[in-house]
Structures are given as C-alpha cells and as structure tokens.
Design an enzyme around this catalytic site. Structure first.
Site, PDB file in Angstrom:
ATOM      1  N   ASP A  65     -31.720 -14.728   8.701  1.00  0.00           N
ATOM      2  CA  ASP A  65     -32.054 -13.324   8.442  1.00  0.00           C
ATOM      3  C   ASP A  65     -31.569 -12.881   7.073  1.00  0.00           C
ATOM      4  OD1 ASP A  65     -29.435 -13.638   9.621  1.00  0.00           O
ATOM      5  OD2 ASP A  65     -29.307 -11.455   9.737  1.00  0.00           O
ATOM      6  N   GLU A  84     -27.080 -12.540  11.502  1.00  0.00           N
ATOM      7  CA  GLU A  84     -25.773 -12.503  10.844  1.00  0.00           C
ATOM      8  C   GLU A  84     -25.540 -11.186  10.117  1.00  0.00           C
ATOM      9  OE1 GLU A  84     -22.797 -12.930   7.644  1.00  0.00           O
ATOM     10  OE2 GLU A  84     -24.937 -12.486   7.448  1.00  0.00           O
TER      11      GLU A  84
END
Length: 495
Positions: free
Chosen positions: A128, A193
C-alpha cells in the site's frame, strides 16, 4: 605567603588537564585501531539487467494501491491487479513458493528450507501507498510508473514497493541460479502498513506464531545508505534500524461559554489550548544518548576523522555536547527523545463567534524506554493546572519496539551481506533508531533480531519525497537494493 599554595594548585590543575587530554587522545587512537577492514569484501557475482528491473518496478507503481483507515473504502481491485502483475512477472517465485492471501489482500509466500528444524527468516515489504494530495505538482503522474532521467518515478518507489519488488526480484534470480535455502524463507507483504498494519502484517505474524514458527531474523523497510550526510564521515553509512519508536496521539479539549466575539472572556477555549501546546513544547521530553543512537555513534567513531573521533570516543565526557549538537536538527532531536507534535487544531465556525469548544491532537513518537502510559502521565502532569481534558486515541497507540541485538551473529550476517552487495565502496554498517512506524513491530515477539533496511543509497532530497511530491528512486540504486536483498537472503537463510 599565599603565592606558593596558589602556584601548586595551578600546577596541579594543569597536570590534571594534561592527563585528561592524554586520556582523550589515547582513547581516540585506540578506537581508531578498532576499524574493521572494509576493503575488498567478496564481491557479489550476479549480473542484473538494470533496465528490466526498472521497468518491472515501474509497472508495479501504476497500480493505485492506496490504503485507507476504513477497509471498506480500499480499492481492492487495484491490489488484486497488482497480485496478478506479480504472478505474471515473477513466474519462478509463483512456481516454487506457496502463496497465501492473509487478511483479504496481504501476501505470504513460503519457500521451504532444506532443514525445517532451523529458525526461519522473514523478508517484508508493503504493497500500500499513501494518497496523493497534489498530483498536478508532480513532474510525472504519481501512478504513471515512468522511467526517465535515471529514475523510476511514482508513489511507492521508495515507500515501499521498492521492498516488495526488490525481494521478489532477488528470489526470482536466486531460483534461476538454482539456489536452495537451508532455512525456510517467508516473504510477507502487507496491504495496510500506512494505516497501522492491523489487517495485514499483524495477521501474518499471528498466523506464523500460531504455526509455531521461530525466526533467526526479520528484514523490513527502515534505514537506507547515506553518504555525505553525517558530519566527519568520509565513507557511506548503511543505517540498519534495530528499533522503532512508539506512537500515541492525545486529544486535548477545552470548553468555554462561547458568545459574541465583541465581548470575549479573559480565557477562551482557543487560548486555553494554545497555552497547553506552548506548555508541552516548552517542556520537551528529556534527551537520552543511549540505545540505538549511542550504538550508532560508537559504531561510527572508528571511521570518523580524528577530530570528531576524539568526541565520539569519549561520550562519557562529551555526551552533553553531542546531545546539544544533535538536538539542533529535527532528525537529530528525534533520535534522542520522545517528540511532541501538534498536528490537528479544530475550533470555531465563524469569525465573530466564540467557540464553545476547541480541540487539538498532539502526536508523540515514543523513545525506547518510555511507554504510552508514561507519555500520557507526563502530559497530564504538565497540564494539571489548565482546564483541559486529555483523551488517548487508542486505535493507533503502540509502545516502542524492543531494541534488536546489534552485536550478535544475525547482525554480523546482515553487515557482511550489505558490504558484499556494495563491494566497490563498502559502507560502514551501523544501528539506527527508526523514528516512524513499520510493520516489523508485529514480528518482535517471533525474533530478537528484527532489522529495518533497504539497500538503496538516497539523498536528503530524495528522502523528502517519501509521502511527498515526485517520489522516485535512482535506477542504479534500485539495482543495488535488489543486489542487497539477494545477498541478505543467501546469507540469512544459510545454516
């Protein structure tokens, strides 16, 4: 009658000063003799196609895998398209390793070792990326995945598709070379994350723990190679994160009667919170020169020029001076203490209306040795004389990670691999305190050796592009990152 005793005192003081100078110089000389040979490490014998590597990374940057605090608002299609892209571009990995989907969109690959009784090793990255605030300000489209002017441009080039693609490239090439790890190797690529990693890395770590997996080491994002950044150092320095700071945000709220701005009271809600912020900023957490920061300075000392070496070799005397020097810069200050950062201030709806409530969120990055509880307790004590309510935002609160071993065998393997990958100019490898949060914190219960490092050399200018505008990585440094992963996997997965 007084001259003789005074002269004796002066002579004695001069003698003590000379002894002190000798002690300082001898310690600096002895530290200089502790230099480990950085010359001629065994070079990594593996050629890589820089253009092909750059194009594959660029392709991965074209998928807008933006994370979101609300899982329902994540574009899962972008992540699944990235998964398909990885499967297409890394056929050896997807043939020989077992892939699992964890938490909906995170990836866990298992590469069985020859001796499954040995502790395994985990290599991490996250798929991400953060959102784009001003796409028009970018030189190339943030999700364009452009290779130009010697760089790969795009959101995630440094944070952290460089880690995901870099690890996969290394494993793909190792498989092509016929390499078989002695220890089992896990590849863990979370999908959230940037918003805490609770549905990705945490679930992967829990899955491995439930299976009874033991780990010799974990390697995630964190430090980079820097050159010309640390005063007194003529060699590049590889900063390996051995711990990361904790995180807590406290919401401060003040209330007041409100009313018309033409007749304000002596104390408004905004004024009260302003005094609270000034109080916190004027009373910073104490600076401490210990743990990874002291380890960094001590590891650099043998390689520093003689003047700086005298200081670094004698921190018992010059510690306060060094702390003062470090505290002058935001990065140096963050390496010494828990930091205080007001990030959100909300109050008022109209220019002539006094707000009945004001709210501020203050973010603290917690130094190892302190905790979420101790930070909140200190804030409450500092503000006890002000009519301010303090509330912890629980969903993001985490204590600092344990400090990983940076003297033992696992760290020595990391040092050897990093130097081998950059044999033409081997860096000094030093421990480092990561000021931000990484997914690696979820794996500290599985191993005492959790390291945070990407093998690319970056400048302060490039570092500023992470979460900023024009994020990019030099093509040649991405190649070096892949070489480093290649060396790390070979070294850490050995017997």
């Amino acid at each position: 009658m007084m001259r003789k005793p005074l002269l004796q005192v002066l002579i004695g003081a001069l003698g003590l000063l000379l002894v002190l100078i000798v002690v300082l110089l001898v310690r600096a000389w002895r530290v200089g003799q502790q230099v480990e040979s950085l010359e001629n490490p065994e070079p990594l014998q593996r050629a890589l196609d820089a253009e092909a590597l750059a194009q594959r990374l660029a392709g991965a940057l074209r998928f807008p895998t933006v994370s979101n605090q609300d899982p329902a608002r994540i574009d899962s299609g972008a992540f699944r398209a990235l998964h398909a892209y990885l499967e297409e571009n890394f056929p050896q990995v997807h043939t020989h390793l077992r892939r699992e989907i964890i938490g909906g969109l995170s990836l866990l690959y298992t590469w069985p070792g020859q001796d499954t009784t040995l502790p395994a090793v985990v290599f991490m990255g996250h798929q991400d990326v953060v959102p784009i605030a001003t796409p028009e300000a970018w030189t190339h489209p943030p999700f364009g995945g452009v290779v130009a002017d010697g760089f790969v441009w795009g959101r995630g080039a440094l944070d952290d598709k460089i880690g995901v693609l870099g690890v996969l490239e290394a494993v793909e090439h190792l498989l092509a070379d016929g390499f078989r790890p002695v220890r089992t190797v896990y590849l863990a690529f979370g999908h959230d994350e940037e918003v805490g990693g609770r549905h990705g890395a945490r679930q992967i770590a829990e899955r491995l723990a439930a299976r009874g997996v033991r780990l010799i080491a974990v390697v995630d994002e964190g430090g980079f190679v820097v050159d010309g950044v640390i005063p007194g150092m003529t060699r590049p320095v590889a900063l390996v994160g051995v711990a990361e700071k904790g995180y807590v945000s406290l919401e401060l709220t003040a209330t007041a009667p409100g009313g018309h701005s033409s007749t304000p009271p002596a104390q408004t809600a905004i004024g009260t919170l302003s005094r609270a912020i000034v109080t916190l900023e004027n009373n910073p957490f104490p600076a401490r020169l210990d743990g990874p920061t002291r380890g960094l300075l001590e590891r650099l000392a043998p390689y520093a020029a003689f003047g700086p070496r005298v200081v670094l070799a004698n921190l018992w005397l010059f510690g306060p001076v060094v702390k003062g020097m470090l505290a002058r810069s935001p990065a140096g200050n963050a390496s010494l203490r828990t930091t205080t950062a007001p990030t959100i201030f909300e109050a008022g709806v109209k220019e002539n209306v006094l707000p009945t409530q004001a709210r501020v969120v203050v973010n603290f990055r917690i130094y190892p040795g302190e905790t979420v509880e101790s930070v909140e307790r200190r804030v409450r004590t500092l503000l006890e004389d002000l009519p301010v309510q303090v509330r912890r935002l629980e969903e993001t609160a985490t204590d600092p990670s344990p400090v990983s071993d940076f003297e033992g065998g696992a760290f020595r393997r990391v040092v050897a691999a990093i130097r081998q990958a950059r044999a033409e100019a081997p860096p000094v490898v030093a421990p480092y305190l990561v000021p931000g949060a990484t997914d690696a914190r979820y794996f500290t219960a599985l191993s005492p050796n959790v390291y945070r490092f990407i093998g690319a050399r970056i400048t302060p200018e490039l570092l500023a592009t992470i979460h900023g505008v024009d994020e990019r990585v030099p093509v040649d440094e991405y190649v070096q990152a892949v070489r480093t992963y290649y060396a790390l996997i070979r070294t850490l997965s050995g017997p």
